[in-house]
Design a protein around this motif. Sequence first.
Motif, PDB file in Angstrom:
ATOM      1  N   LEU A  72       0.833  -1.196   0.000  1.00 34.76           N
ATOM      2  CA  LEU A  72       0.000   0.000   0.000  1.00 34.76           C
ATOM      3  C   LEU A  72       0.873   1.253   0.000  1.00 34.76           C
ATOM      4  O   LEU A  72       0.620   2.213  -0.719  1.00 34.76           O
ATOM      5  CB  LEU A  72      -0.918  -0.021   1.225  1.00 34.76           C
ATOM      6  CG  LEU A  72      -2.189   0.801   1.176  1.00 34.76           C
ATOM      7  CD1 LEU A  72      -3.067   0.398   0.014  1.00 34.76           C
ATOM      8  CD2 LEU A  72      -2.948   0.656   2.475  1.00 34.76           C
ATOM      9  N   ARG A  73       1.926   1.226   0.804  1.00 30.42           N
ATOM     10  CA  ARG A  73       2.859   2.347   0.857  1.00 30.42           C
ATOM     11  C   ARG A  73       3.541   2.538  -0.498  1.00 30.42           C
ATOM     12  O   ARG A  73       3.653   3.645  -1.004  1.00 30.42           O
ATOM     13  CB  ARG A  73       3.920   2.097   1.947  1.00 30.42           C
ATOM     14  CG  ARG A  73       4.882   3.248   2.127  1.00 30.42           C
ATOM     15  CD  ARG A  73       6.074   2.867   2.950  1.00 30.42           C
ATOM     16  NE  ARG A  73       6.838   1.827   2.243  1.00 30.42           N
ATOM     17  CZ  ARG A  73       7.540   0.885   2.830  1.00 30.42           C
ATOM     18  NH1 ARG A  73       7.604   0.819   4.130  1.00 30.42           N
ATOM     19  NH2 ARG A  73       8.201  -0.008   2.128  1.00 30.42           N
ATOM     20  N   ASP A  74       3.990   1.440  -1.092  1.00 32.85           N
ATOM     21  CA  ASP A  74       4.700   1.532  -2.364  1.00 32.85           C
ATOM     22  C   ASP A  74       3.794   2.038  -3.487  1.00 32.85           C
ATOM     23  O   ASP A  74       4.220   2.806  -4.343  1.00 32.85           O
ATOM     24  CB  ASP A  74       5.286   0.170  -2.758  1.00 32.85           C
ATOM     25  CG  ASP A  74       6.431  -0.242  -1.848  1.00 32.85           C
ATOM     26  OD1 ASP A  74       6.941   0.616  -1.093  1.00 32.85           O
ATOM     27  OD2 ASP A  74       6.801  -1.429  -1.886  1.00 32.85           O
ATOM     28  N   GLN A  75       2.532   1.584  -3.500  1.00 38.00           N
ATOM     29  CA  GLN A  75       1.633   1.964  -4.598  1.00 38.00           C
ATOM     30  C   GLN A  75       0.999   3.336  -4.415  1.00 38.00           C
ATOM     31  O   GLN A  75       0.863   4.084  -5.383  1.00 38.00           O
ATOM     32  CB  GLN A  75       0.525   0.919  -4.760  1.00 38.00           C
ATOM     33  CG  GLN A  75       1.007  -0.331  -5.439  1.00 38.00           C
ATOM     34  CD  GLN A  75      -0.141  -1.153  -6.015  1.00 38.00           C
ATOM     35  OE1 GLN A  75      -1.258  -0.676  -6.144  1.00 38.00           O
ATOM     36  NE2 GLN A  75       0.142  -2.390  -6.363  1.00 38.00           N
ATOM     37  N   LEU A  76       0.581   3.650  -3.176  1.00 37.03           N
ATOM     38  CA  LEU A  76      -0.171   4.888  -2.965  1.00 37.03           C
ATOM     39  C   LEU A  76       0.574   5.929  -2.145  1.00 37.03           C
ATOM     40  O   LEU A  76       0.122   7.065  -2.039  1.00 37.03           O
ATOM     41  CB  LEU A  76      -1.521   4.571  -2.284  1.00 37.03           C
ATOM     42  CG  LEU A  76      -2.448   3.602  -3.023  1.00 37.03           C
ATOM     43  CD1 LEU A  76      -3.715   3.366  -2.201  1.00 37.03           C
ATOM     44  CD2 LEU A  76      -2.805   4.142  -4.403  1.00 37.03           C
TER      45      LEU A  76
END
Length: 77
Positions: free
Chosen positions: A28-32
């Motif tokens: 989630l951190r990497d994508q958003l």
Amino acid sequence: MIVCICQNVSDGKIHRAVDGGVTSMVQLRDQLGVGTCCGKCHAHAKQVLRECLSSNAQQSHCHMQPMLFQRNIMAAA
Ligand code: FES
């Protein structure tokens, strides 16, 4: 509802990310970019992620029931 103010990430975006295959806070951190600035959203984002994963798991379980039922009918015939 906005979950991460710093990165303007809503619960809807998290839902869509989970629908796209995200299963962890790291993804989630990497994508958003959730939690990559002040970090105050981490606990809430994690809760939303868990709810989305749980909701998706229940939906896929519900979709499997009719298929199993149909298989049982065909096996009995
Ligand atoms: Fe998410 Fe600040 S509110 S990083």
